[in-house]
Design a protein around this motif. Sequence first.
Motif, PDB file in Angstrom:
ATOM      1  N   GLN A 123     -22.388  23.160   5.395  1.00 49.18           N
ATOM      2  CA  GLN A 123     -22.421  23.801   4.083  1.00 49.18           C
ATOM      3  C   GLN A 123     -22.973  22.846   3.033  1.00 49.18           C
ATOM      4  O   GLN A 123     -23.737  23.262   2.150  1.00 49.18           O
ATOM      5  CB  GLN A 123     -21.039  24.284   3.659  1.00 49.18           C
ATOM      6  CG  GLN A 123     -21.006  24.732   2.195  1.00 49.18           C
ATOM      7  CD  GLN A 123     -19.943  25.743   1.870  1.00 49.18           C
ATOM      8  OE1 GLN A 123     -19.655  26.635   2.651  1.00 49.18           O
ATOM      9  NE2 GLN A 123     -19.346  25.600   0.697  1.00 49.18           N
ATOM     10  N   TRP A 173     -21.606  32.932   0.718  1.00 47.86           N
ATOM     11  CA  TRP A 173     -22.436  33.636   1.711  1.00 47.86           C
ATOM     12  C   TRP A 173     -22.751  35.061   1.255  1.00 47.86           C
ATOM     13  O   TRP A 173     -23.901  35.519   1.378  1.00 47.86           O
ATOM     14  CB  TRP A 173     -21.701  33.667   3.055  1.00 47.86           C
ATOM     15  CG  TRP A 173     -22.319  34.619   4.020  1.00 47.86           C
ATOM     16  CD1 TRP A 173     -23.489  34.457   4.716  1.00 47.86           C
ATOM     17  CD2 TRP A 173     -21.825  35.915   4.366  1.00 47.86           C
ATOM     18  NE1 TRP A 173     -23.738  35.565   5.487  1.00 47.86           N
ATOM     19  CE2 TRP A 173     -22.737  36.483   5.291  1.00 47.86           C
ATOM     20  CE3 TRP A 173     -20.693  36.648   4.001  1.00 47.86           C
ATOM     21  CZ2 TRP A 173     -22.551  37.744   5.834  1.00 47.86           C
ATOM     22  CZ3 TRP A 173     -20.503  37.905   4.548  1.00 47.86           C
ATOM     23  CH2 TRP A 173     -21.427  38.444   5.451  1.00 47.86           C
ATOM     24  N   ALA A 182     -26.433  36.501   0.732  1.00 45.50           N
ATOM     25  CA  ALA A 182     -26.873  37.590   1.606  1.00 45.50           C
ATOM     26  C   ALA A 182     -27.278  38.825   0.804  1.00 45.50           C
ATOM     27  O   ALA A 182     -28.210  39.547   1.181  1.00 45.50           O
ATOM     28  CB  ALA A 182     -25.752  37.938   2.596  1.00 45.50           C
ATOM     29  N   ILE A 228     -30.780  25.605  12.377  1.00 51.21           N
ATOM     30  CA  ILE A 228     -30.315  26.924  11.909  1.00 51.21           C
ATOM     31  C   ILE A 228     -31.143  27.397  10.720  1.00 51.21           C
ATOM     32  O   ILE A 228     -31.542  28.569  10.636  1.00 51.21           O
ATOM     33  CB  ILE A 228     -28.827  26.857  11.552  1.00 51.21           C
ATOM     34  CG1 ILE A 228     -27.991  26.645  12.823  1.00 51.21           C
ATOM     35  CG2 ILE A 228     -28.374  28.132  10.838  1.00 51.21           C
ATOM     36  CD1 ILE A 228     -26.526  26.383  12.552  1.00 51.21           C
ATOM     37  N   SER A 270     -32.982  30.864  11.238  1.00 49.48           N
ATOM     38  CA  SER A 270     -32.388  32.068  10.641  1.00 49.48           C
ATOM     39  C   SER A 270     -32.181  31.977   9.135  1.00 49.48           C
ATOM     40  O   SER A 270     -31.644  32.911   8.536  1.00 49.48           O
ATOM     41  CB  SER A 270     -31.043  32.371  11.312  1.00 49.48           C
ATOM     42  OG  SER A 270     -30.141  31.298  11.146  1.00 49.48           O
ATOM     43  N   THR A 274     -28.783  30.992   4.716  1.00 52.35           N
ATOM     44  CA  THR A 274     -27.609  31.854   4.521  1.00 52.35           C
ATOM     45  C   THR A 274     -26.587  31.698   5.637  1.00 52.35           C
ATOM     46  O   THR A 274     -25.376  31.716   5.409  1.00 52.35           O
ATOM     47  CB  THR A 274     -28.046  33.325   4.426  1.00 52.35           C
ATOM     48  OG1 THR A 274     -29.087  33.440   3.447  1.00 52.35           O
ATOM     49  CG2 THR A 274     -26.884  34.215   4.037  1.00 52.35           C
ATOM     50  N   SER A 275     -27.068  31.526   6.856  1.00 53.64           N
ATOM     51  CA  SER A 275     -26.174  31.450   8.008  1.00 53.64           C
ATOM     52  C   SER A 275     -25.225  30.255   7.927  1.00 53.64           C
ATOM     53  O   SER A 275     -24.103  30.321   8.452  1.00 53.64           O
ATOM     54  CB  SER A 275     -26.995  31.358   9.301  1.00 53.64           C
ATOM     55  OG  SER A 275     -27.841  32.468   9.447  1.00 53.64           O
ATOM     56  N   LEU A 276     -25.660  29.177   7.301  1.00 48.29           N
ATOM     57  CA  LEU A 276     -24.806  27.980   7.235  1.00 48.29           C
ATOM     58  C   LEU A 276     -23.503  28.262   6.505  1.00 48.29           C
ATOM     59  O   LEU A 276     -22.441  27.773   6.902  1.00 48.29           O
ATOM     60  CB  LEU A 276     -25.555  26.843   6.537  1.00 48.29           C
ATOM     61  CG  LEU A 276     -26.777  26.278   7.255  1.00 48.29           C
ATOM     62  CD1 LEU A 276     -27.395  25.155   6.432  1.00 48.29           C
ATOM     63  CD2 LEU A 276     -26.404  25.768   8.639  1.00 48.29           C
ATOM     64  N   LEU A 297     -21.982  31.216   6.199  1.00 48.33           N
ATOM     65  CA  LEU A 297     -21.143  32.080   7.026  1.00 48.33           C
ATOM     66  C   LEU A 297     -20.475  31.279   8.140  1.00 48.33           C
ATOM     67  O   LEU A 297     -19.286  31.462   8.429  1.00 48.33           O
ATOM     68  CB  LEU A 297     -21.976  33.214   7.615  1.00 48.33           C
ATOM     69  CG  LEU A 297     -21.214  34.195   8.519  1.00 48.33           C
ATOM     70  CD1 LEU A 297     -20.081  34.866   7.757  1.00 48.33           C
ATOM     71  CD2 LEU A 297     -22.171  35.236   9.105  1.00 48.33           C
ATOM     72  N   ILE A 298     -21.227  30.385   8.758  1.00 46.89           N
ATOM     73  CA  ILE A 298     -20.659  29.540   9.814  1.00 46.89           C
ATOM     74  C   ILE A 298     -19.511  28.695   9.260  1.00 46.89           C
ATOM     75  O   ILE A 298     -18.452  28.568   9.888  1.00 46.89           O
ATOM     76  CB  ILE A 298     -21.760  28.643  10.429  1.00 46.89           C
ATOM     77  CG1 ILE A 298     -22.734  29.486  11.243  1.00 46.89           C
ATOM     78  CG2 ILE A 298     -21.142  27.547  11.297  1.00 46.89           C
ATOM     79  CD1 ILE A 298     -23.953  28.726  11.704  1.00 46.89           C
TER      80      ILE A 298
END
Length: 445
Positions: free
Chosen positions: A59, A123, A127, A192, A196, A199-201, A203-204
Amino acid sequence: MNMPDSQESQAPEGETQQAIPLTTPAKKGTGRALSSLKQRNYRLYLFGQMISLPGITMQNIGQAWLVLVLTHSPWQLGLVGALQALPILLFSIFGGIIADRWPKRRVLLLSQTAAAIQAFLLWALIAAGTLQLWQLYILVLLLGFTNSLGRPASRAIIVEMVGHEDLPNAIGLLSTLSTLGRIASPALAGIIIASSGVTSLFLINALSFVPMIAVLVLIRSHEMHTQGHLPGNSSRSQNPWQSLREGLDYIWQMPSVFLLILSVGLVLLFGSNFNVVLPLFATDILHQGARGFGFLSAATGAGALIAALWVAWGNRHSTIRQILIGMLIFGVLEVAFGISKIYIVSLLLLTGVGFMEETFAMQAMTTLQSATPGHLNGRVMSIQVIFFDGSLPLGYLLMGWLAGLYGASTALLVGALLSLLVVAASWIWWKQIGNRESDSDMTGI
Protein backbone atom coordinates in the motif's frame (compact mmCIF):
# COMPACT_ATOMS: atom_id res chain seq x y z
CA MET A 1 -11.33 -11.87 28.03
CA ASN A 2 -9.93 -10.61 31.32
CA MET A 3 -10.63 -7.10 32.44
CA PRO A 4 -7.79 -4.57 31.92
CA ASP A 5 -6.83 -4.54 35.59
CA SER A 6 -6.17 -8.26 35.69
CA GLN A 7 -4.79 -8.68 32.20
CA GLU A 8 -2.36 -5.79 32.15
CA SER A 9 1.09 -6.44 33.59
CA GLN A 10 1.90 -4.25 36.51
CA ALA A 11 4.77 -4.23 38.95
CA PRO A 12 4.66 -4.31 42.73
CA GLU A 13 6.17 -1.61 44.81
CA GLY A 14 9.90 -1.99 45.18
CA GLU A 15 10.19 -3.83 41.84
CA THR A 16 9.76 -1.00 39.39
CA GLN A 17 13.50 -0.91 38.70
CA GLN A 18 13.73 -4.58 37.93
CA ALA A 19 16.89 -6.22 36.64
CA ILE A 20 17.25 -7.45 33.09
CA PRO A 21 18.87 -10.85 32.84
CA LEU A 22 22.15 -10.44 30.98
CA THR A 23 21.73 -13.74 29.16
CA THR A 24 19.03 -16.29 28.58
CA PRO A 25 19.48 -20.00 29.16
CA ALA A 26 21.23 -21.53 26.18
CA LYS A 27 19.16 -23.66 23.82
CA LYS A 28 20.53 -25.67 20.96
CA GLY A 29 19.80 -25.94 17.27
CA THR A 30 16.42 -25.03 15.88
CA GLY A 31 15.01 -25.17 19.40
CA ARG A 32 16.86 -21.96 20.11
CA ALA A 33 16.06 -20.34 16.76
CA LEU A 34 12.32 -21.04 17.08
CA SER A 35 11.91 -21.09 20.85
CA SER A 36 9.24 -18.37 20.96
CA LEU A 37 7.01 -20.42 18.64
CA LYS A 38 6.18 -22.76 21.50
CA GLN A 39 3.76 -20.04 22.63
CA ARG A 40 0.41 -20.48 20.85
CA ASN A 41 -0.46 -16.78 21.01
CA TYR A 42 2.82 -15.80 19.41
CA ARG A 43 2.50 -18.43 16.67
CA LEU A 44 -0.87 -16.97 15.73
CA TYR A 45 0.45 -13.40 15.90
CA LEU A 46 3.44 -14.24 13.69
CA PHE A 47 1.14 -15.88 11.13
CA GLY A 48 -1.06 -12.79 11.03
CA GLN A 49 1.93 -10.49 10.57
CA MET A 50 3.25 -12.76 7.80
CA ILE A 51 0.18 -11.86 5.74
CA SER A 52 -0.37 -8.28 6.93
CA LEU A 53 3.14 -6.83 6.65
CA PRO A 54 3.56 -7.35 2.86
CA GLY A 55 0.14 -5.75 2.31
CA ILE A 56 1.16 -2.65 4.26
CA THR A 57 4.39 -2.32 2.27
CA MET A 58 2.53 -2.68 -1.01
CA GLN A 59 0.00 0.00 0.00
CA ASN A 60 2.84 2.42 0.77
CA ILE A 61 4.28 1.77 -2.68
CA GLY A 62 0.83 2.18 -4.20
CA GLN A 63 0.33 5.50 -2.42
CA ALA A 64 3.61 6.85 -3.77
CA TRP A 65 2.80 5.69 -7.30
CA LEU A 66 -0.71 7.12 -7.10
CA VAL A 67 0.54 10.53 -5.99
CA LEU A 68 3.15 10.51 -8.76
CA VAL A 69 0.49 9.72 -11.38
CA LEU A 70 -1.90 12.37 -10.04
CA THR A 71 0.56 15.22 -9.48
CA HIS A 72 4.01 14.39 -10.99
CA SER A 73 5.33 16.36 -8.00
CA PRO A 74 8.20 15.23 -5.73
CA TRP A 75 6.97 17.74 -3.15
CA GLN A 76 3.56 16.07 -3.06
CA LEU A 77 5.28 12.71 -2.53
CA GLY A 78 7.07 14.15 0.47
CA LEU A 79 3.85 15.69 1.78
CA VAL A 80 2.02 12.34 1.73
CA GLY A 81 4.89 10.70 3.60
CA ALA A 82 4.92 13.51 6.15
CA LEU A 83 1.14 13.33 6.70
CA GLN A 84 1.39 9.61 7.45
CA ALA A 85 4.45 9.99 9.73
CA LEU A 86 3.53 13.13 11.65
CA PRO A 87 0.80 11.60 13.86
CA ILE A 88 3.23 8.85 14.88
CA LEU A 89 5.71 11.48 16.01
CA LEU A 90 3.13 13.62 17.83
CA PHE A 91 0.55 11.22 19.24
CA SER A 92 2.19 7.82 19.83
CA ILE A 93 2.60 8.70 23.52
CA PHE A 94 -1.20 8.73 23.86
CA GLY A 95 -1.31 5.36 22.10
CA GLY A 96 1.05 4.14 24.81
CA ILE A 97 -1.26 5.46 27.54
CA ILE A 98 -4.20 3.60 25.98
CA ALA A 99 -2.10 0.42 25.67
CA ASP A 100 -1.37 0.57 29.42
CA ARG A 101 -5.00 1.26 30.40
CA TRP A 102 -6.66 -1.41 28.24
CA PRO A 103 -5.77 -4.92 27.06
CA LYS A 104 -3.29 -4.56 24.22
CA ARG A 105 -5.12 -7.17 22.18
CA ARG A 106 -8.25 -4.99 22.27
CA VAL A 107 -6.27 -1.91 21.26
CA LEU A 108 -4.77 -3.81 18.32
CA LEU A 109 -8.18 -5.06 17.24
CA LEU A 110 -9.38 -1.46 17.09
CA SER A 111 -6.31 -0.16 15.22
CA GLN A 112 -6.20 -3.07 12.74
CA THR A 113 -9.91 -2.72 11.98
CA ALA A 114 -9.52 1.02 11.44
CA ALA A 115 -6.55 0.44 9.11
CA ALA A 116 -8.56 -2.13 7.13
CA ILE A 117 -11.44 0.33 6.74
CA GLN A 118 -9.02 3.02 5.56
CA ALA A 119 -7.58 0.69 2.92
CA PHE A 120 -11.08 -0.38 1.76
CA LEU A 121 -12.20 3.26 1.46
CA LEU A 122 -9.11 4.15 -0.54
CA TRP A 123 -9.64 1.17 -2.84
CA ALA A 124 -13.33 2.00 -3.30
CA LEU A 125 -12.63 5.63 -4.20
CA ILE A 126 -9.94 4.66 -6.71
CA ALA A 127 -12.04 1.86 -8.23
CA ALA A 128 -14.98 4.23 -8.62
CA GLY A 129 -12.75 6.84 -10.25
CA THR A 130 -13.79 9.52 -7.76
CA LEU A 131 -10.62 9.88 -5.68
CA GLN A 132 -9.44 13.47 -5.26
CA LEU A 133 -6.10 14.49 -3.84
CA TRP A 134 -7.56 16.03 -0.68
CA GLN A 135 -9.37 12.76 0.06
CA LEU A 136 -6.08 10.88 -0.22
CA TYR A 137 -4.45 13.32 2.20
CA ILE A 138 -7.24 12.83 4.77
CA LEU A 139 -7.11 9.04 4.51
CA VAL A 140 -3.31 8.99 4.82
CA LEU A 141 -3.50 11.27 7.85
CA LEU A 142 -6.12 8.99 9.43
CA LEU A 143 -3.82 6.02 8.82
CA GLY A 144 -1.08 7.90 10.65
CA PHE A 145 -3.39 8.37 13.65
CA THR A 146 -4.28 4.67 13.51
CA ASN A 147 -0.58 3.76 13.54
CA SER A 148 0.06 6.08 16.49
CA LEU A 149 -2.59 4.12 18.39
CA GLY A 150 -1.54 0.62 17.36
CA ARG A 151 2.23 0.72 17.11
CA PRO A 152 3.01 1.08 20.86
CA ALA A 153 0.60 -1.77 21.64
CA SER A 154 2.08 -3.98 18.92
CA ARG A 155 5.56 -3.50 20.40
CA ALA A 156 4.48 -3.93 24.02
CA ILE A 157 2.35 -7.02 23.51
CA ILE A 158 5.29 -9.18 22.38
CA VAL A 159 6.75 -9.61 25.86
CA GLU A 160 3.28 -10.49 27.16
CA MET A 161 2.96 -13.25 24.57
CA VAL A 162 6.37 -14.90 25.03
CA GLY A 163 7.77 -13.70 28.36
CA HIS A 164 11.28 -12.34 28.97
CA GLU A 165 13.25 -15.49 28.22
CA ASP A 166 12.26 -15.79 24.55
CA LEU A 167 11.81 -12.06 23.87
CA PRO A 168 14.99 -11.67 21.74
CA ASN A 169 13.96 -14.63 19.61
CA ALA A 170 10.41 -13.31 19.18
CA ILE A 171 11.61 -9.85 18.11
CA GLY A 172 14.19 -11.42 15.79
CA LEU A 173 11.57 -13.56 14.04
CA LEU A 174 9.23 -10.59 13.61
CA SER A 175 12.08 -8.52 12.23
CA THR A 176 12.92 -11.36 9.83
CA LEU A 177 9.38 -11.25 8.47
CA SER A 178 9.46 -7.46 8.19
CA THR A 179 12.79 -7.49 6.35
CA LEU A 180 11.69 -10.21 3.95
CA GLY A 181 8.63 -8.09 3.24
CA ARG A 182 10.76 -5.01 2.54
CA ILE A 183 12.86 -7.04 0.10
CA ALA A 184 10.11 -8.95 -1.75
CA SER A 185 7.06 -6.67 -1.56
CA PRO A 186 8.36 -3.83 -3.79
CA ALA A 187 9.06 -6.26 -6.63
CA LEU A 188 5.66 -7.91 -6.18
CA ALA A 189 3.95 -4.51 -6.07
CA GLY A 190 5.68 -3.51 -9.31
CA ILE A 191 4.44 -6.67 -11.02
CA ILE A 192 0.87 -6.06 -9.79
CA ILE A 193 0.90 -2.41 -10.93
CA ALA A 194 2.18 -3.45 -14.37
CA SER A 195 -0.36 -6.26 -14.77
CA SER A 196 -3.56 -4.94 -13.18
CA GLY A 197 -2.96 -1.36 -12.09
CA VAL A 198 -2.32 0.34 -8.77
CA THR A 199 -5.91 -0.13 -7.55
CA SER A 200 -5.32 -3.78 -6.74
CA LEU A 201 -2.62 -2.96 -4.18
CA PHE A 202 -5.11 -1.21 -1.90
CA LEU A 203 -7.60 -4.09 -2.11
CA ILE A 204 -4.85 -6.60 -1.33
CA ASN A 205 -3.79 -4.57 1.70
CA ALA A 206 -7.38 -4.26 2.95
CA LEU A 207 -7.89 -8.03 2.65
CA SER A 208 -4.54 -8.72 4.34
CA PHE A 209 -5.89 -7.23 7.57
CA VAL A 210 -8.63 -9.87 7.81
CA PRO A 211 -6.32 -12.73 8.94
CA MET A 212 -4.62 -10.40 11.43
CA ILE A 213 -7.96 -9.40 12.94
CA ALA A 214 -8.98 -13.08 13.13
CA VAL A 215 -5.68 -13.89 14.87
CA LEU A 216 -6.26 -11.19 17.48
CA VAL A 217 -9.73 -12.62 18.15
CA LEU A 218 -8.22 -16.08 18.65
CA ILE A 219 -5.47 -14.97 21.06
CA ARG A 220 -6.15 -16.27 24.57
CA SER A 221 -5.81 -13.57 27.21
CA HIS A 222 -5.40 -16.08 30.03
CA GLU A 223 -2.24 -17.44 28.38
CA MET A 224 -0.54 -14.04 28.34
CA HIS A 225 2.49 -13.60 30.61
CA THR A 226 1.62 -11.31 33.52
CA GLN A 227 4.23 -9.34 35.43
CA GLY A 228 2.70 -8.39 38.77
CA HIS A 229 0.24 -5.67 39.77
CA LEU A 230 0.51 -1.98 40.31
CA PRO A 231 0.53 -0.95 43.96
CA GLY A 232 -2.43 1.12 45.05
CA ASN A 233 -4.68 2.46 42.32
CA SER A 234 -4.84 0.90 38.88
CA SER A 235 -3.55 2.94 35.97
CA ARG A 236 -7.17 3.03 34.74
CA SER A 237 -8.06 5.25 37.70
CA GLN A 238 -5.56 7.88 36.54
CA ASN A 239 -6.47 10.58 34.09
CA PRO A 240 -4.43 10.61 30.84
CA TRP A 241 -2.09 13.36 32.03
CA GLN A 242 -1.30 11.45 35.22
CA SER A 243 -0.59 8.36 33.14
CA LEU A 244 1.66 10.36 30.85
CA ARG A 245 3.49 11.87 33.80
CA GLU A 246 4.00 8.44 35.36
CA GLY A 247 5.57 7.07 32.17
CA LEU A 248 7.84 10.07 31.64
CA ASP A 249 8.86 10.06 35.32
CA TYR A 250 9.90 6.42 35.05
CA ILE A 251 12.12 7.12 32.02
CA TRP A 252 13.61 10.22 33.65
CA GLN A 253 14.32 8.40 36.92
CA MET A 254 15.95 5.44 35.15
CA PRO A 255 19.14 6.92 33.62
CA SER A 256 19.99 3.71 31.78
CA VAL A 257 16.57 3.59 30.06
CA PHE A 258 16.71 7.29 29.20
CA LEU A 259 20.23 6.88 27.82
CA LEU A 260 19.22 3.96 25.64
CA ILE A 261 16.17 5.66 24.13
CA LEU A 262 18.00 8.94 23.49
CA SER A 263 21.25 7.50 22.11
CA VAL A 264 19.63 4.99 19.75
CA GLY A 265 17.09 7.59 18.60
CA LEU A 266 19.82 10.12 17.78
CA VAL A 267 21.97 7.57 15.95
CA LEU A 268 18.96 6.59 13.85
CA LEU A 269 18.20 10.28 13.24
CA PHE A 270 21.69 11.06 11.96
CA GLY A 271 22.80 7.75 10.51
CA SER A 272 19.78 5.75 9.36
CA ASN A 273 18.91 7.92 6.40
CA PHE A 274 21.44 6.78 3.79
CA ASN A 275 18.64 5.52 1.51
CA VAL A 276 17.94 9.14 0.58
CA VAL A 277 21.33 9.53 -1.11
CA LEU A 278 21.84 5.98 -2.43
CA PRO A 279 20.66 6.94 -5.95
CA LEU A 280 23.32 9.67 -6.00
CA PHE A 281 26.00 7.27 -4.80
CA ALA A 282 25.02 4.74 -7.46
CA THR A 283 25.08 7.24 -10.33
CA ASP A 284 27.48 10.09 -9.47
CA ILE A 285 30.05 8.43 -7.20
CA LEU A 286 30.14 4.72 -8.06
CA HIS A 287 28.95 5.21 -11.69
CA GLN A 288 26.76 2.10 -11.71
CA GLY A 289 23.40 3.55 -12.75
CA ALA A 290 19.97 2.14 -11.92
CA ARG A 291 21.21 -1.47 -11.78
CA GLY A 292 23.87 -0.51 -9.23
CA PHE A 293 21.27 1.37 -7.19
CA GLY A 294 19.12 -1.75 -7.08
CA PHE A 295 21.99 -3.86 -5.77
CA LEU A 296 22.97 -1.23 -3.19
CA SER A 297 19.41 -1.16 -1.91
CA ALA A 298 19.33 -4.95 -1.81
CA ALA A 299 22.61 -5.01 0.15
CA THR A 300 21.09 -3.12 3.09
CA GLY A 301 18.09 -5.43 3.07
CA ALA A 302 20.32 -8.51 2.97
CA GLY A 303 22.35 -7.22 5.92
CA ALA A 304 19.18 -6.52 7.92
CA LEU A 305 17.84 -10.00 7.14
CA ILE A 306 21.04 -11.68 8.31
CA ALA A 307 20.92 -9.60 11.49
CA ALA A 308 17.32 -10.56 12.23
CA LEU A 309 18.12 -14.26 11.77
CA TRP A 310 21.24 -13.93 13.92
CA VAL A 311 19.36 -12.26 16.78
CA ALA A 312 16.56 -14.85 16.58
CA TRP A 313 19.08 -17.71 16.59
CA GLY A 314 21.08 -16.31 19.50
CA ASN A 315 18.02 -15.49 21.64
CA ARG A 316 20.12 -13.59 24.17
CA HIS A 317 19.56 -10.32 25.99
CA SER A 318 22.09 -7.55 25.45
CA THR A 319 23.83 -5.06 27.71
CA ILE A 320 24.19 -1.38 26.96
CA ARG A 321 27.88 -1.97 26.30
CA GLN A 322 27.01 -4.33 23.44
CA ILE A 323 24.45 -1.92 22.01
CA LEU A 324 26.92 0.99 22.11
CA ILE A 325 29.60 -1.13 20.44
CA GLY A 326 27.07 -2.05 17.74
CA MET A 327 26.30 1.64 17.12
CA LEU A 328 30.03 2.40 17.02
CA ILE A 329 30.66 -0.25 14.36
CA PHE A 330 27.60 1.03 12.44
CA GLY A 331 29.07 4.57 12.36
CA VAL A 332 32.52 3.38 11.31
CA LEU A 333 31.12 1.26 8.48
CA GLU A 334 29.02 4.20 7.30
CA VAL A 335 32.07 6.47 7.24
CA ALA A 336 33.94 3.84 5.21
CA PHE A 337 31.02 3.60 2.76
CA GLY A 338 30.92 7.38 2.45
CA ILE A 339 34.54 7.52 1.25
CA SER A 340 34.56 4.32 -0.80
CA LYS A 341 34.89 4.65 -4.58
CA ILE A 342 34.98 0.89 -5.33
CA TYR A 343 31.59 -0.59 -6.09
CA ILE A 344 32.11 -4.11 -4.72
CA VAL A 345 33.64 -2.68 -1.52
CA SER A 346 30.68 -0.34 -1.17
CA LEU A 347 28.28 -3.28 -1.53
CA LEU A 348 30.03 -5.17 1.27
CA LEU A 349 30.17 -2.10 3.50
CA LEU A 350 26.49 -1.35 2.97
CA THR A 351 25.61 -4.94 3.85
CA GLY A 352 27.51 -4.41 7.11
CA VAL A 353 25.69 -1.12 7.71
CA GLY A 354 22.30 -2.83 7.27
CA PHE A 355 23.38 -5.67 9.57
CA MET A 356 24.57 -3.41 12.39
CA GLU A 357 21.59 -1.04 12.18
CA GLU A 358 19.09 -3.88 12.47
CA THR A 359 21.12 -5.53 15.23
CA PHE A 360 21.44 -2.59 17.62
CA ALA A 361 17.84 -1.50 17.01
CA MET A 362 16.49 -4.97 17.87
CA GLN A 363 18.81 -5.29 20.88
CA ALA A 364 17.67 -1.91 22.17
CA MET A 365 13.98 -2.80 21.76
CA THR A 366 14.48 -6.09 23.60
CA THR A 367 16.40 -4.43 26.41
CA LEU A 368 13.79 -1.71 26.87
CA GLN A 369 10.94 -4.20 27.06
CA SER A 370 12.87 -6.30 29.56
CA ALA A 371 13.75 -3.29 31.70
CA THR A 372 10.26 -1.82 31.86
CA PRO A 373 7.62 -2.85 34.43
CA GLY A 374 4.61 -4.36 32.72
CA HIS A 375 2.16 -1.60 33.70
CA LEU A 376 4.42 1.00 32.00
CA ASN A 377 5.37 -1.04 28.94
CA GLY A 378 2.94 0.65 26.54
CA ARG A 379 4.07 4.15 27.51
CA VAL A 380 7.77 3.34 27.32
CA MET A 381 7.25 1.62 23.96
CA SER A 382 5.41 4.72 22.73
CA ILE A 383 8.46 6.85 23.60
CA GLN A 384 10.59 4.28 21.82
CA VAL A 385 8.32 4.57 18.75
CA ILE A 386 8.66 8.37 18.80
CA PHE A 387 12.46 8.32 19.04
CA PHE A 388 13.18 5.27 16.87
CA ASP A 389 10.47 5.55 14.19
CA GLY A 390 9.69 9.26 14.40
CA SER A 391 13.33 10.20 13.93
CA LEU A 392 13.48 8.68 10.44
CA PRO A 393 11.41 11.29 8.51
CA LEU A 394 13.36 14.08 10.22
CA GLY A 395 16.58 12.32 9.25
CA TYR A 396 15.47 12.10 5.63
CA LEU A 397 14.84 15.84 5.58
CA LEU A 398 18.24 16.51 7.16
CA MET A 399 20.08 14.26 4.71
CA GLY A 400 18.27 15.71 1.71
CA TRP A 401 19.10 19.24 2.83
CA LEU A 402 22.78 18.43 3.41
CA ALA A 403 23.06 16.56 0.11
CA GLY A 404 21.59 19.54 -1.73
CA LEU A 405 24.16 21.87 -0.17
CA TYR A 406 27.33 19.77 -0.09
CA GLY A 407 26.76 16.62 -2.12
CA ALA A 408 25.84 13.05 -1.24
CA SER A 409 29.22 11.89 0.09
CA THR A 410 29.69 14.86 2.41
CA ALA A 411 26.11 14.62 3.66
CA LEU A 412 26.52 10.93 4.51
CA LEU A 413 29.85 11.57 6.26
CA VAL A 414 28.32 14.36 8.34
CA GLY A 415 25.50 12.06 9.43
CA ALA A 416 27.90 9.23 10.25
CA LEU A 417 30.25 11.47 12.22
CA LEU A 418 27.33 12.91 14.20
CA SER A 419 26.31 9.34 15.00
CA LEU A 420 29.82 8.59 16.27
CA LEU A 421 29.72 11.72 18.44
CA VAL A 422 26.44 10.51 19.95
CA VAL A 423 28.03 7.12 20.67
CA ALA A 424 31.05 8.76 22.32
CA ALA A 425 28.88 11.00 24.50
CA SER A 426 26.65 8.05 25.37
CA TRP A 427 29.66 5.95 26.37
CA ILE A 428 30.87 8.67 28.75
CA TRP A 429 27.37 9.05 30.18
CA TRP A 430 27.01 5.30 30.60
CA LYS A 431 30.35 5.11 32.45
CA GLN A 432 29.09 7.81 34.84
CA ILE A 433 25.94 5.79 35.44
CA GLY A 434 28.07 2.72 36.01
CA ASN A 435 30.02 4.50 38.72
CA ARG A 436 26.78 4.76 40.71
CA GLU A 437 25.33 1.36 39.87
CA SER A 438 27.02 -1.95 39.17
CA ASP A 439 26.43 -3.41 35.70
CA SER A 440 24.44 -6.28 37.17
CA ASP A 441 22.15 -4.02 39.15
CA MET A 442 21.37 -1.36 36.57
CA THR A 443 18.69 -3.31 34.72
CA GLY A 444 21.33 -5.29 32.91
CA ILE A 445 22.11 -2.27 30.79
